[in-house]
Enzyme design. Structure first.
Site: not given
Ligand code: APR
Length: 256
Positions: A24, A36, A103, A123, A156, A159
């Protein structure tokens, strides 16, 4: 940072199979909150409200889920790919991307120009909706129109089963083909690049470990530290868009 950018560009130029793995953090620069970081999704919503078992068993949970999913979708629907997405699409155009394991559910890789055959959405995707009983798929926008018209937990047309965005919730099984193929590619690549993921959610977070164990070089581009930093060959802490843009600039310079 400059010398690390050059080092990663050289690794890409010399690699035979480059796998990019994103989270993300790649989409925050497109205005989509991650999960997070402070102010992220899990600061706003309780993960338990997204639990798949609750969705299956209670109408009230389905209604609450759709209300939250609608808010999150509105941030994604009009989002534009940022420099990080565009750099990964450029990697594919340069013939330097074996595959992209994501993800993310925002569909921005396709808006940036990556092809479906090279992207594994571990995901799922928020851009479609699926029936949990007959698996019929729907475009997301028409279902959002039903929600806007007052249908709080759509069903749906074929169904009568419950409809849910085609994303994978906690407790829901991962897409088997995509997950198996992503693990296979992770174990066969010679360069594995993580961008914008906290690497705390499994089985996805096992993929960089598999890559490293199979002999690949591991690069982590992330604002914050991750549990895989100790096994990484190169770590670049900072904004993914700017870093990826600089790396691609160097890759193209090396190629001329
Ligand atoms: N540039 C670089 N890194 C970034 C930036 C940015 N602009 N913005 C955020 N980050 C980093 C943060 O430091 C963090 O470590 O991206 C990371 C995002 O981590 P999460 O929010 O945990 O996202 P993700 O790793 O994709 O989560 C995995 O958790 O809740 C589930 O299904 C959801 O796919 C997701 C999975």
């Amino acid at each position: 940072m400059e010398d690390k950018i050059r080092e990663v560009a050289r690794l890409i130029a010399n690699a035979k199979k480059v796998v990019v793995f994103v989270g993300a953090g790649l989409s925050t620069e497109s205005g989509i909150p991650d999960f997070r970081s402070p102010g992220g999704v899990w600061d706003k919503y309780d993960p338990a409200d997204f639990d798949f078992h609750n969705f299956l068993t209670r109408e009230s949970s389905r209604e609450k889920y759709w209300q939250m999913a609608t808010e999150m979708y509105e941030a994604m629907r009009d989002a534009k790919p940022n420099a990080g997405h565009l750099a990964i699409a450029e990697l594919e155009r340069l013939g330097k991307l074996d595959c992209l394991i994501t993800q993310n559910i925002d569909g921005l890789h396709f808006k940036a120009g990556n092809s479906e055959t090279r992207v594994f959405e571990l995901h799922g995707t928020a851009m479609h909706v699926a029936c949990l009983d007959c698996h019929r798929r729907y475009e997301r926008d028409p279902i959002q129109e039903r929600i806007a018209a007052g249908d709080r937990a759509p069903r749906c047309d074929s169904c009568g089963g419950p409809l849910k965005p085609a994303t994978i919730s906690f407790g829901q099984s991962m897409p088997e083909r995509e997950t198996a193929e992503a693990f296979r590619r992770s174990a066969e690549c010679d360069l594995f690049i993580v961008i914008g993921s906290s690497l705390v959610v499994y089985p996805a977070a096992q993929m960089p470990v598999e890559a490293k164990r199979s002999g690949a070089k591991l690069v982590i581009i992330n604002r914050d530290a991750t549990p895989c930093d100790k096994i990484a060959n190169v770590i670049l802490n900072g904004p993914a868009g700017q870093i990826m843009e600089s790396i691609l600039q160097k890759v193209k310079e090396e190629r001329v």
